[in-house]
Scaffold this motif. Structure first.
Motif, PDB file in Angstrom:
ATOM      1  N   ALA A 217       0.828  -1.216   0.000  1.00 14.34           N
ATOM      2  CA  ALA A 217       0.000   0.000   0.000  1.00 14.34           C
ATOM      3  C   ALA A 217       0.859   1.261   0.000  1.00 14.34           C
ATOM      4  O   ALA A 217       0.347   2.350  -0.237  1.00 14.34           O
ATOM      5  CB  ALA A 217      -0.902   0.007   1.228  1.00 14.34           C
TER       6      ALA A 217
ATOM      7  N   CYS B 246       0.802  -1.610  -6.519  1.00  8.35           N
ATOM      8  CA  CYS B 246       0.239  -0.895  -5.371  1.00  8.35           C
ATOM      9  C   CYS B 246      -1.128  -1.473  -4.971  1.00  8.35           C
ATOM     10  O   CYS B 246      -1.964  -1.758  -5.835  1.00  8.35           O
ATOM     11  CB  CYS B 246       0.121   0.586  -5.734  1.00  8.35           C
ATOM     12  N   LYS B 247      -1.333  -1.649  -3.672  1.00 10.63           N
ATOM     13  CA  LYS B 247      -2.647  -2.024  -3.140  1.00 10.63           C
ATOM     14  C   LYS B 247      -3.514  -0.770  -3.078  1.00 10.63           C
ATOM     15  O   LYS B 247      -2.983   0.304  -2.771  1.00 10.63           O
ATOM     16  CB  LYS B 247      -2.517  -2.575  -1.710  1.00 10.63           C
ATOM     17  N   PRO B 248      -4.792  -0.837  -3.287  1.00 10.55           N
ATOM     18  CA  PRO B 248      -5.556  -2.029  -3.652  1.00 10.55           C
ATOM     19  C   PRO B 248      -5.377  -2.328  -5.141  1.00 10.55           C
ATOM     20  O   PRO B 248      -5.188  -1.420  -5.936  1.00 10.55           O
ATOM     21  CB  PRO B 248      -7.005  -1.621  -3.349  1.00 10.55           C
TER      22      PRO B 248
END
Lengths: 149, 125
Positions: free
Chosen positions: B81, B101-103
């Protein structure tokens, strides 16, 4: 001191999380200021400690029913207690981590602390203020709270 | 091809495992922190690793360094994240191949891992 621009970063973050993860938009109601000792929490709370160039915390607090529905929306067949417990921490972690896009690498985040029910302490000094960002997803209400020096 | 998923979140480990739709990946292992990851990595020798950064016991950056020192041909995809540019650059500097990268969506994870698999095949000739 939190600025309006800081709050926007977290509002964008929480909108992005739900849109990307569940393909559903959330509704964000107007944020309001409270002192840290006034924070009320829901069934589950994910707390991220902030250190480095900013100090404080970010927390997401939500009802168990919402988190069960969120777990199912993420593709699980069953919302087991361990997944419900885990997901609130992951939401808080993702929103806090994504905020580094605006705040930079000096915005250090902790691993999530997940609390069921009322925590004994949030980890903030009594004279600390925070902004509550009330949000609604599907039929559920939940809160994002940001407290930064 | 063997893959190790490293993340302290159970829901993320399960999401990655469930959403992978790549026949090349035949064996999947999981670890919930860097320390456990090093142990599983040493035992099972996966060619591919997905790595979270913010974890207890041993964080992802330290774990990337250790895995690369054990086997420099391991292809590591950081999934975190932490969305700032400096973190992504740092992870690549320590030996990660890519950064997601999250989400993330199902499509994004499969696209990223497809590139990792192709790179791993190149490395192995």
């Amino acid at each position: 001191m939190i600025t309006e621009k800081d709050i926007e970063v977290f509002i964008d973050g929480i909108k992005h999380y739900f849109r990307t993860s569940t393909k559903m938009d959330i509704v964000v109601d107007p944020p309001y200021l409270i002192s840290a000792d006034e924070i009320t929490v829901n069934d589950y709370t994910g707390i991220i400690g902030i250190s480095g160039e900013r100090k404080g915390f970010v927390l997401v607090t939500a009802p168990a029913d919402m988190l069960r529905y969120l777990v199912l929306s993420l593709g699980e067949k069953s919302a087991t207690p361990d997944l419900v417990h885990d997901v609130v921490g992951e939401v808080a972690n993702t929103i806090s981590g994504n905020a580094r896009r605006s705040f930079g690498a000096g915005f250090m985040i902790s691993v999530p602390l997940i609390v069921q029910g009322q925590p004994s302490r949030i980890g903030a000094a009594k004279d600390t203020n925070g902004y509550v960002i009330p949000s609604r997803w599907n039929t559920f209400s939940f809160h994002l709270v940001v407290s930064l020096q | 091809m063997k893959m190790l998923i490293v993340d302290d979140s159970l829901i993320i480990r399960r999401k990655i495992e469930r959403e992978i739709n790549l026949p090349e990946l035949t064996e999947i292992y999981t670890a919930n922190n860097g320390q456990e990851a090093v142990e599983i990595f040493t035992t099972h020798e996966p060619e591919l690793v997905t790595m979270d950064l913010t974890m207890p016991k041993m964080d992802g950056t330290e774990c990337v360094k250790q895995l690369v020192s054990i086997n420099p041909n391991t292809v590591i995809l950081v999934i975190s994240a932490l969305a700032d540019r400096a973190t992504a650059i740092k992870a690549v500097k320590y030996g990660a191949y890519g950064f997601l990268c999250k989400p993330f969506t199902e499509c994004e994870i499969n696209e990223a891992l497809t590139k990792c698999i192709a790179f791993s095949k190149e490395l192995r000739g």
